[in-house]
Design an enzyme around this catalytic site. Sequence first.
Site, PDB file in Angstrom:
ATOM      1  CG  HIS A 142      -0.402   1.871  -7.908  1.00 42.28           C
ATOM      2  ND1 HIS A 142      -0.811   3.175  -7.747  1.00 42.28           N
ATOM      3  CD2 HIS A 142       0.856   1.937  -8.420  1.00 42.28           C
ATOM      4  CE1 HIS A 142       0.153   3.990  -8.148  1.00 42.28           C
ATOM      5  NE2 HIS A 142       1.180   3.260  -8.556  1.00 42.28           N
ATOM      6  CD  GLU A 143       3.471  -0.963  -9.304  1.00 42.11           C
ATOM      7  OE1 GLU A 143       4.043  -1.010 -10.418  1.00 42.11           O
ATOM      8  OE2 GLU A 143       3.517   0.037  -8.589  1.00 42.11           O
ATOM      9  CG  HIS A 146       1.809   2.078 -13.274  1.00 45.29           C
ATOM     10  ND1 HIS A 146       1.667   3.400 -13.643  1.00 45.29           N
ATOM     11  CD2 HIS A 146       2.167   2.088 -11.960  1.00 45.29           C
ATOM     12  CE1 HIS A 146       1.919   4.179 -12.597  1.00 45.29           C
ATOM     13  NE2 HIS A 146       2.214   3.413 -11.571  1.00 45.29           N
ATOM     14  CD  GLU A 200       2.949   6.727  -9.575  1.00 45.73           C
ATOM     15  OE1 GLU A 200       2.417   6.202  -8.572  1.00 45.73           O
ATOM     16  OE2 GLU A 200       3.590   6.070 -10.403  1.00 45.73           O
TER      17      GLU A 200
END
Length: 271
Positions: A142-143, A146, A200
Site C-alpha cells: 500500500h505504501e 503511494h 487511498e
Amino acid sequence: MRKTVQARFGLIAVLAALAGCASSTLPGTVGVTRSQFMIVPAAEVDAMALSGFSSQNQKARAAGRLVNSGAEYDRLDRIAKRLQAQVPVFRADTAEWKWELALIDAPVLNATCAPGGKITFYTGLVRKLKLTDDEIAMVMGHEIAHALREHGRERMSEAKATGTVTTLAKVLAPDKALTVDLANKASYYLFSLPNSREHESEADTIGLELGARAGYDPRAAVSVWEKMAAASSGSSPAEFLSTHPSNQTRIASLTSMQVRVAPLYAAAKQK
C-alpha cells in the site's frame, strides 16, 4: 466556502488540461488509469523526500532506535525485496530507484514509503498488531503504491497551482541543504497531509496486486485493515490511520477486489 472549493478545483482542471496530464503508472491487472496533475518536477520532490528520510534516520540513530540488522529487520527486508521485484509491472523506471528500508524501534503504529523507494516501518506496527508476513506485505505494498503513483507530488502540484505553496521552485539552497521552510513544506505535503479517498483507493488496489504478484495472500489486506480499525477504536488511534481512513466501505472494496488478484497469487505460489 462551496464557491471557493469549486473555483479551486476548476482552476486545477484548466491547468491540468493545459499541462497535458498522464498517469504515473501502467494500469496493471487492477486497471488504475486516472490521469494526474503534475507541475512540480519529480527531481524536486525526490530531493525533499530524501532529505526528510535522512533526517528521520539520523534522529532515530541518535536516539538508539534505528534498527539495521536482526530478525525483525531481515524479515521486513525480505518482504520488501519480493515486493520491489514486482513494481516494474507498474513502472519500469523503478529499476533506477535506490530502495532503502528504515526500521525504527518505537511503539508507533505507522509505515510510509517516500518517493524514490524510501520505506519506513515502526516496530510498534508489527508487534502490537502481531502482523503476519502476508499482512506486512499488504501494508508495505500500500505504501509503495503511494510512491509509485507519486501522490505526494500530486498534492504539492495542486497546492502550487492554487497558490498554497509559492516557494517550491528552488528546492536546494546555495549550500546544497534544504531550507527549514522547504523541508517543513515537503514533510507536510509528502507525509502529514491526509491522502484523498481517491489516493487511498489507488494505493489499496495497486498494493493488493503487488502483494499477490509477490506471492503474499491478498486476503491479508482485509484482515490487516480490520486490525487497524480495532487499534483505532480506543483513546489513542493508530497513527497509521490518521492519514489512512479505514472503514467498512474500504474493507468491502478490498474484499470485492480479491477476484481480480487471486489468479496472480495462485500463479506466484506455483513458481
